[in-house]
Design a protein around this motif. Structure first.
Motif, PDB file in Angstrom:
ATOM      1  N   LEU A 215     -67.574 116.072  25.589  1.00 38.58           N
ATOM      2  CA  LEU A 215     -67.310 115.183  24.445  1.00 38.58           C
ATOM      3  C   LEU A 215     -66.188 114.185  24.742  1.00 38.58           C
ATOM      4  O   LEU A 215     -66.020 113.201  24.021  1.00 38.58           O
ATOM      5  CB  LEU A 215     -66.927 116.009  23.200  1.00 38.58           C
ATOM      6  N   GLU A 216     -65.438 114.444  25.814  1.00 40.79           N
ATOM      7  CA  GLU A 216     -64.262 113.607  26.095  1.00 40.79           C
ATOM      8  C   GLU A 216     -64.594 112.123  26.232  1.00 40.79           C
ATOM      9  O   GLU A 216     -63.936 111.280  25.605  1.00 40.79           O
ATOM     10  CB  GLU A 216     -63.555 114.149  27.345  1.00 40.79           C
ATOM     11  N   PRO A 217     -65.640 111.751  27.007  1.00 40.82           N
ATOM     12  CA  PRO A 217     -65.930 110.319  27.146  1.00 40.82           C
ATOM     13  C   PRO A 217     -66.301 109.655  25.814  1.00 40.82           C
ATOM     14  O   PRO A 217     -65.995 108.481  25.601  1.00 40.82           O
ATOM     15  CB  PRO A 217     -67.121 110.282  28.112  1.00 40.82           C
ATOM     16  N   VAL A 218     -66.939 110.423  24.913  1.00 43.04           N
ATOM     17  CA  VAL A 218     -67.340 109.838  23.614  1.00 43.04           C
ATOM     18  C   VAL A 218     -66.090 109.515  22.793  1.00 43.04           C
ATOM     19  O   VAL A 218     -65.936 108.401  22.265  1.00 43.04           O
ATOM     20  CB  VAL A 218     -68.235 110.823  22.806  1.00 43.04           C
ATOM     21  N   ARG A 221     -64.112 106.633  24.294  1.00 39.49           N
ATOM     22  CA  ARG A 221     -64.724 105.314  24.057  1.00 39.49           C
ATOM     23  C   ARG A 221     -64.313 104.797  22.675  1.00 39.49           C
ATOM     24  O   ARG A 221     -63.966 103.640  22.506  1.00 39.49           O
ATOM     25  CB  ARG A 221     -66.247 105.457  24.150  1.00 39.49           C
ATOM     26  N   LEU A 222     -64.315 105.700  21.691  1.00 36.45           N
ATOM     27  CA  LEU A 222     -63.961 105.298  20.325  1.00 36.45           C
ATOM     28  C   LEU A 222     -62.452 105.120  20.163  1.00 36.45           C
ATOM     29  O   LEU A 222     -61.997 104.319  19.355  1.00 36.45           O
ATOM     30  CB  LEU A 222     -64.455 106.339  19.319  1.00 36.45           C
ATOM     31  N   VAL A 226     -56.623 108.052  23.600  1.00 34.41           N
ATOM     32  CA  VAL A 226     -56.774 109.399  24.152  1.00 34.41           C
ATOM     33  C   VAL A 226     -56.722 109.348  25.682  1.00 34.41           C
ATOM     34  O   VAL A 226     -56.073 110.186  26.323  1.00 34.41           O
ATOM     35  CB  VAL A 226     -58.084 110.063  23.646  1.00 34.41           C
ATOM     36  N   SER A 227     -57.358 108.338  26.281  1.00 37.24           N
ATOM     37  CA  SER A 227     -57.306 108.274  27.753  1.00 37.24           C
ATOM     38  C   SER A 227     -55.927 107.827  28.235  1.00 37.24           C
ATOM     39  O   SER A 227     -55.466 108.260  29.289  1.00 37.24           O
ATOM     40  CB  SER A 227     -58.427 107.415  28.341  1.00 37.24           C
ATOM     41  N   PRO A 248     -58.677 114.651  18.600  1.00 36.50           N
ATOM     42  CA  PRO A 248     -58.145 113.822  19.683  1.00 36.50           C
ATOM     43  C   PRO A 248     -57.030 114.493  20.497  1.00 36.50           C
ATOM     44  O   PRO A 248     -56.479 113.846  21.365  1.00 36.50           O
ATOM     45  CB  PRO A 248     -57.578 112.618  18.923  1.00 36.50           C
ATOM     46  N   THR A 249     -56.728 115.799  20.243  1.00 32.49           N
ATOM     47  CA  THR A 249     -55.635 116.434  20.990  1.00 32.49           C
ATOM     48  C   THR A 249     -55.981 116.561  22.468  1.00 32.49           C
ATOM     49  O   THR A 249     -57.104 116.926  22.826  1.00 32.49           O
ATOM     50  CB  THR A 249     -55.319 117.829  20.416  1.00 32.49           C
TER      51      THR A 249
END
Ligand SMILES: C[C@@](CO)(OP(=O)(O)O)[C@H](O)COP(=O)(O)OP(=O)(O)OC[C@H]1O[C@@H](n2ccc(N)nc2=O)[C@H](O)[C@@H]1O
Ligand SMILES: Nc1ncnc2c1ncn2[C@@H]1O[C@H](COP(=O)(O)OP(=O)(O)O)[C@@H](O)[C@H]1O
Length: 287
Positions: A215-218, A221-222, A226-227, A248-249
């Motif tokens: 789920l991290e890339p989703v 992207r939003l 987070v990155s 988002p943690t």
């Protein structure tokens, strides 16, 4: 008055296999509890269920997962008396750390005692599954592989000793939206079996290599923050960094306490919610 600890979880792995006809996704996730916990207090009432919470963003009515846990037990066992549930919230809300699910699980364990229901953890987990996918894991705590929509639990070895730095950026993420934003064909699947081996052999370095979250890339992207947070945590010296659940943690792992301060202090400057905790990983016993 009865009290129960409700620990947060992190996902060491989260894989999504397919979308099911019922709208949920078939998952495989390795989850473990960390030493960041809410505390719930249960006080007998003549009738009804009331919720008090230290956190103003948490609903104090039937939308609260702890309310739903009490309601399901009252209906199933025809309990006429009521309960006041007080939630001392320490786990950030809507963070990917299962705070609400853990409050509900703690309510199930606590009311099982208060109302002398004599249910096993397995029975409480089945009841919890009808409220939310993460509740069965939270009933047991510890470390487990969760499959199905998250409700099928296989207990695993306790992870090697380490520190976990958690950072929650000030954004809200809807779990349903993140699952909804997945493109099943393009998922990079984490190595779940490899993580199970790393845990079985208490191999910290291998555990760090095997973390992964579909789920991290989703979420990234939003919410590009987070990155950014992930990159910062790596820069400050974390051995590995991953988003927990639907986010988002973000959490970073380090083996030694001496490595914690640099990451904690470095992040505190631009992220309001940062926590340094230990991995707990041990299962909860019925008191
Ligand atoms: C992503 C995870 C990973 O641990 O946790 P969080 O980020 O919430 O902590 C879980 O899968 C979340 O579990 P939980 O928060 O209990 O979800 P539920 O209330 O059961 O479902 C909320 C919504 O998420 C989606 N959902 C949830 C679980 C699943 N296996 N497939 C899904 O598609 C559905 O749209 C559902 O309506
Ligand atoms: N006891 C509770 N504590 C926190 N949030 C709760 C609780 N009961 C219901 N909620 C609702 O559930 C949503 C998800 O909360 P939470 O369980 O903290 O996050 P997550 O599912 O991301 O781990 C929140 O938006 C909140 O409104």
């Amino acid at each position: 008055m009865i009290s129960e600890k409700a620990p947060a979880k992190i996902n060491l792995t989260l894989d999504v296999l397919q979308k099911r006809p019922d709208g949920f996704h078939e998952v495989e996730m390795i989850m473990t509890t960390v030493d960041l916990a809410d505390r719930i207090w249960l006080k007998p009432l003549d009738r009804g269920i009331t919720i008090r919470s230290s956190e103003r963003f948490v609903p104090n009515d039937k939308r609260n997962l702890a309310w739903q846990a009490a309601d399901i037990l009252r209906k199933k066992f025809d309990i006429r008396s009521g309960v006041e549930i007080t939630l001392d919230k320490n786990i950030p809300v809507a963070a990917g750390l299962a705070g609400g699910s853990s409050d509900a699980a703690a309510t199930l364990r606590g009311l099982n005692r208060m109302w002398n229901l004599g249910l096993s953890l397995d029975e409480l987990a089945v009841l919890g599954a009808s409220i939310g996918s993460d509740i069965p894991f939270c009933v047991y705590g510890g470390t487990a592989l969760a499959s199905g929509r998250g409700e099928q639990i296989q207990h695993l070895s306790v992870p090697p000793n380490c520190w976990v730095v958690l950072a929650k950026p000030p954004i809200s993420v809807s779990t349903a939206d993140i699952y909804g934003g997945l493109d099943i064909q393009s998922i990079e699947h984490p190595d779940t079996a490899g993580m199970m081996e790393a845990l079985a052999s208490a191999d910290y370095e291998n555990m760090c290599k095997k973390v992964g979250n579909a789920l991290e890339p989703v979420t990234m992207r939003l919410h590009p923050q987070v990155s950014v947070l992930k990159e910062q945590m790596l820069k400050f010296g974390a051995d590995t960094v991953l988003m927990s659940g639907s986010g988002p943690t973000v959490f970073g792992l380090v083996e030694h306490e001496s490595q914690v301060a640099r990451i904690y202090n470095g992040l505190k400057g631009f992220c309001p919610e940062v926590y340094a905790v230990r991995m707990m990983g041990e299962r909860i016993n019925l008191a």
